[in-house]
Design an enzyme around this catalytic site. Structure first.
Site, PDB file in Angstrom:
ATOM      1  N   ASP A  82       0.851  -1.193   0.000  1.00 38.20           N
ATOM      2  CA  ASP A  82       0.000   0.000   0.000  1.00 38.20           C
ATOM      3  C   ASP A  82       0.887   1.243   0.000  1.00 38.20           C
ATOM      4  OD1 ASP A  82      -3.264   0.339   0.733  1.00 38.20           O
ATOM      5  OD2 ASP A  82      -2.011   2.150   0.849  1.00 38.20           O
ATOM      6  N   ASP A 109       4.599   2.477  -3.843  1.00 40.03           N
ATOM      7  CA  ASP A 109       3.681   2.610  -4.966  1.00 40.03           C
ATOM      8  C   ASP A 109       3.832   1.346  -5.809  1.00 40.03           C
ATOM      9  OD1 ASP A 109       2.456   3.144  -7.398  1.00 40.03           O
ATOM     10  OD2 ASP A 109       3.031   5.246  -7.408  1.00 40.03           O
ATOM     11  N   ASP A 131      -8.616   2.621  -5.737  1.00 45.86           N
ATOM     12  CA  ASP A 131      -9.101   3.995  -5.900  1.00 45.86           C
ATOM     13  C   ASP A 131      -9.620   4.160  -7.331  1.00 45.86           C
ATOM     14  OD1 ASP A 131      -8.430   4.640  -3.317  1.00 45.86           O
ATOM     15  OD2 ASP A 131      -6.423   5.344  -3.846  1.00 45.86           O
ATOM     16  N   ASP A 167     -17.031  -1.224  -5.634  1.00 49.30           N
ATOM     17  CA  ASP A 167     -18.442  -0.841  -5.508  1.00 49.30           C
ATOM     18  C   ASP A 167     -18.798   0.228  -6.540  1.00 49.30           C
ATOM     19  OD1 ASP A 167     -16.564   0.735  -3.819  1.00 49.30           O
ATOM     20  OD2 ASP A 167     -18.303   2.065  -3.808  1.00 49.30           O
TER      21      ASP A 167
HETATM   22  C1  LIG Z   1     -10.144   2.391  -1.286  1.00 47.19           C
HETATM   23  S1  LIG Z   1      -8.725   1.770  -0.505  1.00 47.19           S
HETATM   24  C2  LIG Z   1      -9.041   0.009  -0.398  1.00 47.19           C
HETATM   25  C3  LIG Z   1      -8.232  -0.664   0.669  1.00 47.19           C
HETATM   26  C4  LIG Z   1      -8.533  -2.159   0.899  1.00 47.19           C
HETATM   27  N1  LIG Z   1      -8.284  -2.944  -0.288  1.00 47.19           N
HETATM   28  C5  LIG Z   1      -9.952  -2.342   1.372  1.00 47.19           C
HETATM   29  O1  LIG Z   1     -10.725  -3.028   0.685  1.00 47.19           O
HETATM   30  O2  LIG Z   1     -10.292  -1.840   2.465  1.00 47.19           O
HETATM   31  C6  LIG Z   1      -7.505   1.829  -1.794  1.00 47.19           C
HETATM   32  C7  LIG Z   1      -6.112   1.605  -1.242  1.00 47.19           C
HETATM   33  O3  LIG Z   1      -5.189   1.560  -2.336  1.00 47.19           O
HETATM   34  C8  LIG Z   1      -4.008   2.254  -1.946  1.00 47.19           C
HETATM   35  N2  LIG Z   1      -3.307   2.657  -3.185  1.00 47.19           N
HETATM   36  C9  LIG Z   1      -3.712   3.573  -4.088  1.00 47.19           C
HETATM   37  N3  LIG Z   1      -2.818   3.673  -5.080  1.00 47.19           N
HETATM   38  C10 LIG Z   1      -1.815   2.795  -4.809  1.00 47.19           C
HETATM   39  C11 LIG Z   1      -0.596   2.445  -5.445  1.00 47.19           C
HETATM   40  N4  LIG Z   1      -0.230   3.030  -6.591  1.00 47.19           N
HETATM   41  N5  LIG Z   1       0.198   1.495  -4.877  1.00 47.19           N
HETATM   42  C12 LIG Z   1      -0.173   0.919  -3.712  1.00 47.19           C
HETATM   43  N6  LIG Z   1      -1.317   1.225  -3.051  1.00 47.19           N
HETATM   44  C13 LIG Z   1      -2.126   2.133  -3.589  1.00 47.19           C
HETATM   45  C14 LIG Z   1      -4.526   3.403  -1.088  1.00 47.19           C
HETATM   46  O4  LIG Z   1      -3.533   3.926  -0.233  1.00 47.19           O
HETATM   47  C15 LIG Z   1      -5.654   2.729  -0.322  1.00 47.19           C
HETATM   48  O5  LIG Z   1      -5.230   2.179   0.906  1.00 47.19           O
END
Ligand SMILES: C[S@@+](CC[C@H](N)C(=O)[O-])C[C@H]1O[C@@H](n2cnc3c(N)ncnc32)[C@H](O)[C@@H]1O
Length: 225
Positions: A82, A109, A131, A167
């Site tokens: 993450d 990332d 996201d 979702d």
């Molecule tokens: C909406 S949250 C979902 C988290 C988890 N999968 C859940 O279902 O609760 C999206 C997650 O993706 C991470 N994220 C976004 N872009 C990313 C990237 N390029 N590399 C790693 N993590 C990323 C964000 O920090 C966030 O924690």
């Protein structure tokens, strides 16, 4: 603070820090960009010093899914990546609490970690509630694109699976269209896509969106043998 209390307090903190380091690795964007070779490959041998099957969650957030799976399946290794350290701190706190030897988190990332993916190494990958980046000019930030599938195809074992869940309806169908163009994967279900979750645990974001009455869309695909 009395000296004895202070010592107990600092010792507890040290143990926590040591344990935290066991579960969490932080890869800075600069180091990954300029010198990715200094980081271990994403394999069980490099990260866990064993040969157990390896599963990966991309954007694992506070790690509910992996914490559950790691407890349920001790003979499989799990890695959560993450970009948010804040989210991972919550996950690591729980990993320390349950003392799970088969679980690690990486703060990075994921798009910068492609060189660390090794061919035919991952049993399963989870991309749950990524996201959505809905604004047109932000859509290039989405994780799932043709390059992502290229990397998944390289890193998954034959018949290894990729689970995608969200979702956000429009976003889901954008991702599904990209997936359906890649003929190197096949769906693990006869339906075009599935709704509702079949997981025994709900992640933080899943609970949030389901709380708002949002429908969950998902698909499970498999790298053709
Ligand atoms: C909406 S949250 C979902 C988290 C988890 N999968 C859940 O279902 O609760 C999206 C997650 O993706 C991470 N994220 C976004 N872009 C990313 C990237 N390029 N590399 C790693 N993590 C990323 C964000 O920090 C966030 O924690």
């Amino acid at each position: 603070m009395p000296r004895r209390t202070f010592l107990r307090f600092t010792r507890a903190q040290q143990i926590d820090q040591h344990e935290q380091q066991h579960y969490l690795r932080c890869y800075s964007p600069e180091a990954l960009f300029h010198n990715w070779q200094q980081f271990p490959p994403l394999t069980s041998a490099a990260l866990f010093e064993n040969e157990q099957p390896l599963e990966l969650e991309i954007g694992c957030g506070s790690g509910e899914l992996l914490l559950f799976l790691a407890r349920e399946r001790p003979h499989t290794n799990f890695v959560g990546v993450d970009i948010s350290r804040k989210m991972l701190d919550k996950a690591v706190e729980q990993a320390v609490r349950y003392r799970l030897p088969n679980l690690k988190f990486i703060n990075a990332d994921f798009r910068q970690m492609y060189p660390l993916l090794m061919p035919d190494t991952l049993k399963s990958v989870y991309l749950h509630f990524p996201d959505p980046h809905l604004r047109p000019r932000h859509q290039k930030r989405r994780l799932l694109n043709a390059e992502f599938l290229e990397q998944m195809h390289r890193a998954l074992k034959p018949e290894g699976t990729l689970s995608v869940m969200t979702d956000v309806c429009d976003f889901f169908f954008d991702m599904l269209a990209i997936i359906e163009q890649d003929t190197r994967f096949q769906k693990c279900h006869s339906e075009r896509y599935l709704t509702g979750s079949d997981l025994p645990v709900r992640s933080h974001f899943q609970r949030v969106w389901e709380g708002y009455g949002e429908q969950v869309y998902r698909c499970l695909i498999q790298k053709k043998a």
